[in-house]
Each structure stands twice: as C-alpha cells, then as structure tokens.
Design a protein around this motif. Structure first.
Motif, PDB file in Angstrom:
ATOM      1  N   HIS A 120       0.840  -1.190   0.075  1.00 19.51           N
ATOM      2  CA  HIS A 120       0.016  -0.012   0.064  1.00 19.51           C
ATOM      3  C   HIS A 120       0.768   1.177  -0.011  1.00 19.51           C
ATOM      4  O   HIS A 120       0.380   2.323  -0.563  1.00 19.51           O
ATOM      5  N   SER A 121       2.120   1.218   0.719  1.00 18.55           N
ATOM      6  CA  SER A 121       2.690   2.483   0.862  1.00 18.55           C
ATOM      7  C   SER A 121       3.396   3.453  -0.308  1.00 18.55           C
ATOM      8  O   SER A 121       2.978   4.515  -0.703  1.00 18.55           O
ATOM      9  N   PRO A 122       3.904   2.478  -1.379  1.00 19.70           N
ATOM     10  CA  PRO A 122       4.214   3.002  -2.525  1.00 19.70           C
ATOM     11  C   PRO A 122       3.091   3.696  -3.367  1.00 19.70           C
ATOM     12  O   PRO A 122       3.301   4.512  -3.986  1.00 19.70           O
ATOM     13  N   ILE A 123       1.994   2.841  -3.253  1.00 18.19           N
ATOM     14  CA  ILE A 123       0.867   3.341  -4.117  1.00 18.19           C
ATOM     15  C   ILE A 123       0.172   4.689  -3.565  1.00 18.19           C
ATOM     16  O   ILE A 123      -0.161   5.550  -4.390  1.00 18.19           O
ATOM     17  N   LEU A 124      -0.072   4.665  -2.345  1.00 18.43           N
ATOM     18  CA  LEU A 124      -0.304   5.972  -1.680  1.00 18.43           C
ATOM     19  C   LEU A 124       0.829   7.024  -1.841  1.00 18.43           C
ATOM     20  O   LEU A 124       0.074   8.199  -2.051  1.00 18.43           O
ATOM     21  N   ALA A 125       2.062   6.724  -1.856  1.00 18.02           N
ATOM     22  CA  ALA A 125       2.772   7.890  -2.145  1.00 18.02           C
ATOM     23  C   ALA A 125       2.822   8.219  -3.585  1.00 18.02           C
ATOM     24  O   ALA A 125       3.023   9.641  -3.719  1.00 18.02           O
ATOM     25  N   LEU A 126       2.436   7.421  -4.478  1.00 19.18           N
ATOM     26  CA  LEU A 126       2.319   7.668  -6.019  1.00 19.18           C
ATOM     27  C   LEU A 126       1.113   8.697  -6.113  1.00 19.18           C
ATOM     28  O   LEU A 126       1.224   9.596  -6.722  1.00 19.18           O
TER      29      LEU A 126
END
Length: 395
Positions: free
Chosen positions: A312-318
């Motif tokens: 989830h983290s990279p997707i939210l950051a993107l």
C-alpha cells in the motif's frame, strides 16, 4: 492432548488482522497527504485520532506471538510441532516470497516512475535515495539495524524484518526461558527493559518492545486454554483500552516519548482481548464483537492483509505525488487520498495477492479462501490438536 481432541479455529483473527492492516493504511494516507506536515497542520484534532493508526503494527506483532504459540502450548514440553527446522521452513515460505515481491515492486516504481525517484518534501522522501547498503540490508532483512536503511524503498518492510528476527528470538531464547521461568516474569522484565529504550533513546528506532509484545501474545495463547485466567476479562480489556487511549493522547499532548508507551499499552490490551475472545470461543459462548470480525468483508481483508500491508505505501505515495501539481487544499487532498487512493491501493494489493501471495498461504488462510468461495461464514470447528503453527497474523 491427542489429535482426536476437537479444537475450534478462531476465524475472528482473520478480521482482526484485516482491521489492523486498514488502520495502518488509513494512517499512512494521512501521513502521505500533501507535503510533510501539511495534514497535521491543517487537521490538528483529526491528527490526534488518525495519528494513532501506527499501533496497527503492534497488533500484528501480538497476533503473531499468539497464533504461533497456540500449537506450542498443546505440546507437553513446549516445542514446535515437527521441530525447529520445520518451523523456520514454514515461516520462510510464508513470509519471504511476498516480502521480496513487495521489495521489487517498490524498486520498480522508484526507477521507472520519475516522480517517485525525486525528493519533493513529502513523507516519501524518507524512502530515498536507494543506497547499496539499503538494498543489501533489505535483501537480508536487517534494514532495521540502521536508521539510514530502515525506511528506504518501501517503509513498512522494516517491521517484517523485525518480525522475522523475532522468530529466531522465540525459537532460540523465549521458548527455552518459557520452560524454566514463569511467563509473567519473562513478560514483565521484557516490558520494562524494552520500553525503557524509548526513554533512554537506545536503539528505539528498531522498536525493541516488539519482542515484549510478541511475548505478550505468547502468554495470551497459554491463558486462552489455561485452567486459571484473570477474572472479569471483559472489564479488564475495556479498562486497559481506556488507559491506552488516555496515555497515547496524554503523552502526545505533553510532548513525552509516545511510541513505546502507545504500542505497548495497545499491545497489552489486544493480548487481553485475545484471551477473552478465545476463552469465550472455546466455551461455546462467542462474543458479539467476534461476529463482526468474522463477517465476510473482514475475512476478505484478513485474507489479503499481508499484501495490503506490503504494497500500500508506494501506491499511496504515488497518488499523493500525482495530486500535488493540482494544488488542492490539504483537506480536499486528504479526502481524495482516503476515498480514492486507499481503494486503489487495496485493489492493487489484491492483484498482488492473486499473483504472489496466494501461492504461499497457510492452513487457516486456505480454509478462509474456501469459506469465501462457498459464501458461508467461518464458524466451523475441525479435528486438530491445535491451530496450525503456520498461522500468522500478518501472513
């Protein structure tokens, strides 16, 4: 205890796992909103509430200790069924393939998506740059050994490394001690020593109190099937929950170190709740709240919770980085992050679950998959000496 003894599964653990994952995701959506500190400045009161979301990781740790100790408590000499080698083999098979897939996923985003590789004064900056030391430490699951490596590439992976290390602590230290020293003494010493590290600022970034919380979960597993257990457990759970929230809010307001206190008190509350829920389940009087956690949507979230946590983290950051050029007000951007980016992150995590994780499910999760496919609630019992030692909170 023989294999003919009927032992209930605890399907509500699936929902609790899913709820913990979503708690972390919701917290990270707030953390990633806008530039660093924007969300907290724009929504200070909400930050006090949503800012507690990081305790979801502590819940995972307690659950790990609980479900991994359950089969051990059924053995006369507190040993792993099939031996220590089988234990580590199953742990590696369950934890590592999805972990390395998430590591590769984060690296690909950083190197293939330009906006992900440039610092922009957001929470994603702590993942950059990718260094040789950071990459190698992630491959070896020792990134938590250095504050320079711990958050690189994909932040949540650090806690997977910590849990992986705790498996060795459990096998090589905790269980040998458990056979010789009363569990309350072990847990008490661990809590005092590890929480003190936060106040003394000695290695606090690796969260050493997670070892104590894991031990709390182990003790909770024993108490679930013990003849003796704390009286009025329900009231005790409510009281510790109230104290936990009060400490989290109070220490934050007055500016004291909060992480160890918050995660430890929350973890103790969860451990007591697991004892209460488990004893009621075994007695054939399941608590009303367990029905919520075993509902189909919660079971589904529990089934994919490890993938949700990992991806989830990279997707939210993107999502946040793509929204920044629009110049949205911080509150509006947070709402978009919550009601648009979080569903996207869960969807992508589900796809990664199908692609990778579903090939490495443990016994309980295979049961959950079947139950979801057949559209029936997970309320059955099965003939077994104990829940499978391959059960895991995060996995």
């Amino acid at each position: 205890m023989t294999n003919s003894v009927r032992r209930p599964e605890f399907p509500y653990l699936d929902g609790l796992r899913g709820a913990s994952a979503m708690l972390v995701v919701a917290y990270h959506a707030f953390l990633f909103t806008g530039h660093t500190g924007d969300a907290a400045e724009a929504m200070p009161l909400w930050e006090l509430v949503i800012g507690m979301g990081y305790i979801g990781v502590a819940v995972f740790i307690v659950l790990s200790g609980y479900v991994l100790m359950l089969p051990v408590t059924m053995t006369p000499d507190l040993t792993f069924r099939g031996g220590m080698g089988r234990f580590f083999k199953r742990r590696a098979r369950r934890i590592l393939p999805p972990y390395y897939a998430a590591l590769l996923f984060g690296l690909l985003l950083i190197f293939l998506v330009p906006v992900m590789s440039q610092p922009a004064d957001t929470a994603w900056d702590s993942k950059l740059p990718v260094t040789i030391g950071g990459l190698v430490s992630h491959l070896l699951l020792v990134q938590d050994f250095s504050p320079e490596w711990i958050f690189q590439i994909n932040g949540p992976l650090w806690s997977v490394a910590v849990e992986w290390q705790i498996y060795f602590v459990m096998a090589l230290a905790l269980l040998p001690l458990w056979r010789r020293i009363p569990a309350p003494a072990i847990v008490s010493v661990l809590l005092v020593v590890t929480v003190a590290s936060d106040f003394l600022n000695i290695g606090a970034f690796i969260h050493p109190w997670f070892v104590a919380l894991f031990a709390c979960g182990m003790w909770a597993a024993q108490l679930t099937f013990s003849v003796r257990a704390p009286k009025r457990l329900g009231l005790l759970v409510l009281a510790t929950a109230a104290v936990s929230v009060a400490l989290m809010l109070g220490t934050k307001v007055v500016g004291l170190p909060t992480t160890a206190i918050a995660e430890t008190t929350a973890g103790i509350t969860v451990a007591l709740a697991l004892v209460w829920l488990g004893r009621r389940e075994v007695a054939g009087r399941p608590a009303a709240i367990s029905r919520f956690f075993r509902a189909r949507p919660m079971m589904f979230l529990g089934l994919i919770s490890y993938s949700v946590y990992l991806f989830h983290s990279p997707i939210l950051a993107l999502g946040n980085l793509l929204l920044l050029p629009l110049g949205l007000p911080t509150v509006v951007q947070y709402l978009v992050m919550t009601f648009a980016c979080i569903p996207v992150a869960v969807f992508v995590s589900w796809l990664m679950f199908l692609l990778v994780e579903r090939h490495f499910l443990n016994t309980r999760q295979k049961h959950a998959t079947t139950e979801l496919a057949e559209q029936r609630p997970a309320t059955h019992t099965e003939d077994a000496a104990a829940p499978s030692e391959t059960s895991d909170t995060r996995a």
